[in-house]
Design a protein around this motif. Sequence first.
Motif, short mmCIF file in Angstrom:
data_model
loop_
_atom_site.label_atom_id
_atom_site.label_comp_id
_atom_site.label_asym_id
_atom_site.label_seq_id
_atom_site.Cartn_x
_atom_site.Cartn_y
_atom_site.Cartn_z
N UNK A 67 0.95 -1.25 0.00
CA UNK A 67 0.14 0.00 0.10
C UNK A 67 0.79 1.26 0.05
N UNK A 68 2.08 1.30 0.49
CA UNK A 68 2.72 2.46 0.40
C UNK A 68 3.92 2.53 -0.76
N UNK A 69 3.47 1.89 -1.96
CA UNK A 69 4.10 1.82 -3.00
C UNK A 69 3.60 2.79 -4.26
N UNK A 70 2.86 3.66 -3.99
CA UNK A 70 2.45 4.65 -4.85
C UNK A 70 1.29 3.95 -5.92
N UNK A 71 0.66 2.97 -5.47
CA UNK A 71 -0.12 2.28 -6.15
C UNK A 71 -1.49 3.07 -6.76
N UNK A 72 -1.60 3.04 -8.31
CA UNK A 72 -2.60 4.25 -8.66
C UNK A 72 -3.77 3.45 -9.59
N UNK A 73 -3.49 2.14 -9.90
CA UNK A 73 -4.52 1.50 -10.97
C UNK A 73 -4.07 0.08 -10.74
N UNK A 74 -5.07 -0.75 -11.41
CA UNK A 74 -5.01 -2.23 -11.68
C UNK A 74 -5.04 -2.60 -13.06
N UNK A 75 -4.40 -3.67 -13.56
CA UNK A 75 -4.48 -4.05 -14.85
C UNK A 75 -5.31 -5.58 -14.95
N UNK A 76 -6.16 -5.73 -15.75
CA UNK A 76 -6.67 -7.07 -15.45
C UNK A 76 -6.95 -7.67 -17.11
N UNK A 77 -7.07 -8.86 -17.06
CA UNK A 77 -7.36 -9.36 -18.53
C UNK A 77 -6.23 -9.36 -19.48
N UNK A 78 -4.66 -9.62 -18.86
CA UNK A 78 -3.64 -9.43 -19.54
C UNK A 78 -2.73 -10.22 -19.12
N UNK A 79 -2.69 -11.57 -19.77
CA UNK A 79 -1.36 -12.40 -19.35
C UNK A 79 -0.15 -12.08 -19.62
N UNK A 80 -0.01 -11.34 -20.80
CA UNK A 80 1.45 -10.43 -20.75
C UNK A 80 1.04 -9.15 -20.78
N UNK A 81 2.12 -8.59 -19.64
CA UNK A 81 1.96 -7.26 -19.51
C UNK A 81 2.45 -6.24 -20.62
N UNK A 82 3.35 -6.76 -21.59
CA UNK A 82 3.61 -6.05 -22.57
C UNK A 82 2.60 -5.68 -23.63
N UNK A 83 1.52 -6.44 -23.38
CA UNK A 83 0.43 -6.40 -24.53
C UNK A 83 -0.58 -5.31 -23.85
N UNK A 84 -1.07 -4.54 -24.87
CA UNK A 84 -1.79 -3.41 -24.54
C UNK A 84 -3.20 -3.78 -24.35
N UNK A 85 -3.88 -4.81 -24.70
CA UNK A 85 -5.06 -5.37 -24.91
C UNK A 85 -5.52 -5.70 -23.42
N UNK A 86 -5.96 -5.01 -22.66
CA UNK A 86 -6.34 -5.04 -21.18
C UNK A 86 -7.04 -4.21 -20.73
N UNK A 87 -7.72 -4.30 -19.43
CA UNK A 87 -8.40 -3.52 -18.69
C UNK A 87 -7.58 -2.53 -17.74
N UNK A 88 -7.48 -1.41 -17.79
CA UNK A 88 -7.04 -0.52 -16.86
C UNK A 88 -7.72 0.14 -16.23
#
Length: 231
Positions: A67-88
């Motif tokens: 919680x103290x790491x500057x969290x701002x958002x979550x990414x879902x539906x993305x097996x590969x984090x380099x791919x842009x096809x996800x929900x943010x």
Amino acid sequence: MHCLHKLLLCLLPCLRDIKFATGIIHGEKAPENSMPYMVSVQDNKGQHVCGGFLITEDFVLSSAHCGNSGLTHVVLGNHNLKKADHQKVRIGKKIIPENYQNVGLGNDIMLLQLSEKVRLGHRVQTVQLPPAEIHLKQNQVCQVAGWGKTKTDDNKPVDELMVVDVSVIDKQVCVLLWPSLPANVTCAGGYKTTKGFCQGDSGAPLVCDGLAVGLVSFNYERSFPPHTALL
């Protein structure tokens, strides 16, 4: 919300000794869309910070120490984090138990309320939580997954979701080696395993028989066989 918060405190958070849980060691790539509940919790630079898991359309569970790491958002539906096809989705609120002090004392759990509901589909799904009373068996095989590093001497995280099997360790063994073990902690990793000192990103779920029964917080190497993790 009150019921959800009570259930949150019934989960089995993981212990941690010196180093935060950072990644999957000696695991394998998770099959595409096999864990649609997995969430990447990120900062404002779009960097993966911790794991998490979706429990409702607008709530994610993760570890309190993230919680103290500057969290701002979550990414879902993305097996590969380099791919842009996800929900943010932006994080609207962080809820941490009042009795959380640090990872070594347990209660290392955090509820993230999202700013909007996510769209559920074949790539984004919730995971079922356990009943208030759950009894895991010794050597019961469970899974943890994450996008963390795959080598203890390498700080580079991976892009694709990794997963590894871990076995539940007898609670009495953990208590003997760690007398101050909090009551709501479950040990997992296996005996004499070589599957890494951390079995998953902090905040990622420990999944047993389809239920998210705990989350990754830290590991404890002393007195245990090398690479045995506490979850």
